[in-house]
Scaffold this motif. Structure first.
Motif, PDB file in Angstrom:
ATOM      1  N   ALA A 151       0.094  -4.262   4.089  1.00  0.00           N
ATOM      2  CA  ALA A 151      -0.050  -5.620   3.574  1.00  0.00           C
ATOM      3  C   ALA A 151      -0.729  -5.588   2.217  1.00  0.00           C
ATOM      4  O   ALA A 151      -1.427  -4.632   1.873  1.00  0.00           O
ATOM      5  N   THR A 152      -0.518  -6.645   1.466  1.00  0.00           N
ATOM      6  CA  THR A 152      -1.268  -6.890   0.243  1.00  0.00           C
ATOM      7  C   THR A 152      -2.268  -7.987   0.578  1.00  0.00           C
ATOM      8  O   THR A 152      -1.885  -9.021   1.137  1.00  0.00           O
ATOM      9  N   ILE A 153      -3.537  -7.751   0.288  1.00  0.00           N
ATOM     10  CA  ILE A 153      -4.559  -8.761   0.556  1.00  0.00           C
ATOM     11  C   ILE A 153      -5.318  -9.095  -0.714  1.00  0.00           C
ATOM     12  O   ILE A 153      -5.364  -8.311  -1.662  1.00  0.00           O
ATOM     13  N   GLU A 154      -5.917 -10.276  -0.691  1.00  0.00           N
ATOM     14  CA  GLU A 154      -6.798 -10.717  -1.776  1.00  0.00           C
ATOM     15  C   GLU A 154      -8.096 -11.187  -1.130  1.00  0.00           C
ATOM     16  O   GLU A 154      -8.075 -11.993  -0.194  1.00  0.00           O
ATOM     17  N   LEU A 155      -9.217 -10.670  -1.611  1.00  0.00           N
ATOM     18  CA  LEU A 155     -10.534 -11.078  -1.127  1.00  0.00           C
ATOM     19  C   LEU A 155     -11.072 -12.124  -2.096  1.00  0.00           C
ATOM     20  O   LEU A 155     -11.266 -11.837  -3.283  1.00  0.00           O
ATOM     21  N   PHE A 156     -11.270 -13.341  -1.599  1.00  0.00           N
ATOM     22  CA  PHE A 156     -11.732 -14.428  -2.460  1.00  0.00           C
ATOM     23  C   PHE A 156     -13.112 -14.127  -3.039  1.00  0.00           C
ATOM     24  O   PHE A 156     -13.869 -13.333  -2.479  1.00  0.00           O
ATOM     25  N   SER A 157     -13.436 -14.799  -4.151  1.00  0.00           N
ATOM     26  CA  SER A 157     -14.739 -14.578  -4.792  1.00  0.00           C
ATOM     27  C   SER A 157     -15.470 -15.892  -5.061  1.00  0.00           C
ATOM     28  O   SER A 157     -16.302 -15.962  -5.946  1.00  0.00           O
ATOM     29  N   ASP A 158     -15.172 -16.938  -4.280  1.00  0.00           N
ATOM     30  CA  ASP A 158     -15.859 -18.212  -4.488  1.00  0.00           C
ATOM     31  C   ASP A 158     -17.213 -18.220  -3.770  1.00  0.00           C
ATOM     32  O   ASP A 158     -17.609 -17.232  -3.163  1.00  0.00           O
ATOM     33  N   GLU A 159     -17.907 -19.352  -3.822  1.00  0.00           N
ATOM     34  CA  GLU A 159     -19.275 -19.423  -3.296  1.00  0.00           C
ATOM     35  C   GLU A 159     -19.379 -19.187  -1.796  1.00  0.00           C
ATOM     36  O   GLU A 159     -20.376 -18.679  -1.313  1.00  0.00           O
ATOM     37  N   GLN A 160     -18.356 -19.584  -1.018  1.00  0.00           N
ATOM     38  CA  GLN A 160     -18.421 -19.425   0.435  1.00  0.00           C
ATOM     39  C   GLN A 160     -17.915 -18.068   0.906  1.00  0.00           C
ATOM     40  O   GLN A 160     -17.882 -17.786   2.087  1.00  0.00           O
ATOM     41  N   SER A 161     -17.483 -17.228  -0.013  1.00  0.00           N
ATOM     42  CA  SER A 161     -16.861 -15.962   0.354  1.00  0.00           C
ATOM     43  C   SER A 161     -17.874 -14.837   0.511  1.00  0.00           C
ATOM     44  O   SER A 161     -19.052 -14.977   0.199  1.00  0.00           O
TER      45      SER A 161
ATOM     46  N   SER B 278      -8.367  -9.693  15.949  1.00  0.00           N
ATOM     47  CA  SER B 278      -9.155  -8.729  15.196  1.00  0.00           C
ATOM     48  C   SER B 278      -8.248  -7.582  14.751  1.00  0.00           C
ATOM     49  O   SER B 278      -7.362  -7.161  15.483  1.00  0.00           O
ATOM     50  N   GLY B 279      -8.468  -7.116  13.549  1.00  0.00           N
ATOM     51  CA  GLY B 279      -7.711  -5.982  13.028  1.00  0.00           C
ATOM     52  C   GLY B 279      -8.608  -5.117  12.172  1.00  0.00           C
ATOM     53  O   GLY B 279      -9.583  -5.598  11.594  1.00  0.00           O
ATOM     54  N   SER B 280      -8.285  -3.845  12.085  1.00  0.00           N
ATOM     55  CA  SER B 280      -9.065  -2.906  11.295  1.00  0.00           C
ATOM     56  C   SER B 280      -8.330  -2.587  10.001  1.00  0.00           C
ATOM     57  O   SER B 280      -7.173  -2.166  10.030  1.00  0.00           O
ATOM     58  N   ILE B 281      -9.005  -2.787   8.875  1.00  0.00           N
ATOM     59  CA  ILE B 281      -8.405  -2.557   7.563  1.00  0.00           C
ATOM     60  C   ILE B 281      -8.698  -1.132   7.101  1.00  0.00           C
ATOM     61  O   ILE B 281      -9.852  -0.697   7.106  1.00  0.00           O
ATOM     62  N   LYS B 282      -7.649  -0.427   6.698  1.00  0.00           N
ATOM     63  CA  LYS B 282      -7.781   0.901   6.089  1.00  0.00           C
ATOM     64  C   LYS B 282      -7.376   0.765   4.627  1.00  0.00           C
ATOM     65  O   LYS B 282      -6.261   0.331   4.313  1.00  0.00           O
ATOM     66  N   LEU B 283      -8.279   1.122   3.730  1.00  0.00           N
ATOM     67  CA  LEU B 283      -8.000   1.022   2.299  1.00  0.00           C
ATOM     68  C   LEU B 283      -7.057   2.137   1.860  1.00  0.00           C
ATOM     69  O   LEU B 283      -7.131   3.257   2.365  1.00  0.00           O
ATOM     70  N   ILE B 284      -6.190   1.810   0.921  1.00  0.00           N
ATOM     71  CA  ILE B 284      -5.241   2.772   0.361  1.00  0.00           C
ATOM     72  C   ILE B 284      -5.599   2.990  -1.102  1.00  0.00           C
ATOM     73  O   ILE B 284      -5.672   2.035  -1.872  1.00  0.00           O
ATOM     74  N   ASP B 285      -5.839   4.232  -1.482  1.00  0.00           N
ATOM     75  CA  ASP B 285      -6.114   4.606  -2.879  1.00  0.00           C
ATOM     76  C   ASP B 285      -7.339   3.924  -3.477  1.00  0.00           C
ATOM     77  O   ASP B 285      -7.375   3.648  -4.680  1.00  0.00           O
ATOM     78  N   MET B 286      -8.340   3.602  -2.644  1.00  0.00           N
ATOM     79  CA  MET B 286      -9.597   3.039  -3.155  1.00  0.00           C
ATOM     80  C   MET B 286     -10.699   3.313  -2.140  1.00  0.00           C
ATOM     81  O   MET B 286     -10.425   3.501  -0.953  1.00  0.00           O
ATOM     82  N   ASP B 287     -11.944   3.342  -2.622  1.00  0.00           N
ATOM     83  CA  ASP B 287     -13.088   3.608  -1.748  1.00  0.00           C
ATOM     84  C   ASP B 287     -13.690   2.333  -1.173  1.00  0.00           C
ATOM     85  O   ASP B 287     -14.251   2.332  -0.087  1.00  0.00           O
ATOM     86  N   SER B 288     -13.615   1.242  -1.942  1.00  0.00           N
ATOM     87  CA  SER B 288     -14.155  -0.030  -1.473  1.00  0.00           C
ATOM     88  C   SER B 288     -13.317  -1.169  -2.048  1.00  0.00           C
ATOM     89  O   SER B 288     -12.583  -0.994  -3.012  1.00  0.00           O
ATOM     90  N   PHE B 289     -13.439  -2.336  -1.414  1.00  0.00           N
ATOM     91  CA  PHE B 289     -12.655  -3.512  -1.781  1.00  0.00           C
ATOM     92  C   PHE B 289     -13.639  -4.627  -2.087  1.00  0.00           C
ATOM     93  O   PHE B 289     -14.354  -5.096  -1.203  1.00  0.00           O
ATOM     94  N   SER B 290     -13.711  -5.042  -3.346  1.00  0.00           N
ATOM     95  CA  SER B 290     -14.719  -5.996  -3.806  1.00  0.00           C
ATOM     96  C   SER B 290     -14.188  -7.421  -3.840  1.00  0.00           C
ATOM     97  O   SER B 290     -12.984  -7.638  -3.990  1.00  0.00           O
ATOM     98  N   PRO B 291     -15.097  -8.409  -3.731  1.00  0.00           N
ATOM     99  CA  PRO B 291     -14.676  -9.800  -3.897  1.00  0.00           C
ATOM    100  C   PRO B 291     -13.941  -9.971  -5.227  1.00  0.00           C
ATOM    101  O   PRO B 291     -14.332  -9.408  -6.243  1.00  0.00           O
TER     102      PRO B 291
ATOM    103  N   SER C 277     -10.899  -8.867  -5.620  1.00  0.00           N
ATOM    104  CA  SER C 277      -9.890  -7.801  -5.672  1.00  0.00           C
ATOM    105  C   SER C 277      -8.623  -8.202  -4.924  1.00  0.00           C
ATOM    106  O   SER C 277      -8.645  -9.021  -4.014  1.00  0.00           O
ATOM    107  N   LYS C 278      -7.535  -7.547  -5.328  1.00  0.00           N
ATOM    108  CA  LYS C 278      -6.246  -7.700  -4.667  1.00  0.00           C
ATOM    109  C   LYS C 278      -5.640  -6.307  -4.587  1.00  0.00           C
ATOM    110  O   LYS C 278      -5.692  -5.557  -5.567  1.00  0.00           O
ATOM    111  N   GLY C 279      -5.106  -5.932  -3.425  1.00  0.00           N
ATOM    112  CA  GLY C 279      -4.531  -4.599  -3.303  1.00  0.00           C
ATOM    113  C   GLY C 279      -3.830  -4.383  -1.977  1.00  0.00           C
ATOM    114  O   GLY C 279      -3.857  -5.235  -1.085  1.00  0.00           O
ATOM    115  N   ASP C 280      -3.211  -3.220  -1.866  1.00  0.00           N
ATOM    116  CA  ASP C 280      -2.475  -2.848  -0.662  1.00  0.00           C
ATOM    117  C   ASP C 280      -3.388  -2.137   0.328  1.00  0.00           C
ATOM    118  O   ASP C 280      -4.216  -1.310  -0.064  1.00  0.00           O
TER     119      ASP C 280
END
Length: 96
Positions: free
Chosen positions: A9-19, A42-55, A57-60
């Motif tokens: 999947a491609t996901i986007e982690l929001f970066s607004d005040e409630q996020s 519930s699901g477990s996310i495994k990052l692809i080609d990155m060490d961490s996923f920041s507010p 960010s958008k990625g696979d």
């Protein structure tokens, strides 16, 4: 052994005040909301080609779900979803 459904999947982690304010690493387990499903899953996310996923960010990623928690028909290419933690929607995504 538990049967899993793995999706890309491609996901986007929001970066607004409630996020979420901090990045997450592989193994992060938010709750996922699929349109029309009567329960969150519930699901477990495994990052692809990155060490961490920041507010902001958008990625696979690869997401693993326990088979049978919701109907398999929700796991088709193009299906959009949101994910949350503690009732606050943190981001959105779609199945590749």
């Amino acid at each position: 052994m538990v049967d899993l459904i793995n999706i890309l999947a491609t996901i986007e982690l929001f970066s607004d005040e409630q996020s979420r304010k901090t990045p997450f690493k592989s193994g992060y387990r938010p709750l996922f909301n699929f349109p029309g499903a009567t329960t969150k899953i519930s699901g477990s996310i495994k990052l692809i080609d990155m060490d961490s996923f920041s507010p902001g960010s958008k990625g696979d990623v690869e997401i693993s779900f326990i088979k049978g928690m919701i109907d398999d028909s929700y796991f088709k290419s193009g299906v959009k979803f949101t994910f949350d933690e503690g009732g606050s929607v943190l981001g959105e995504g779609w199945i590749k």
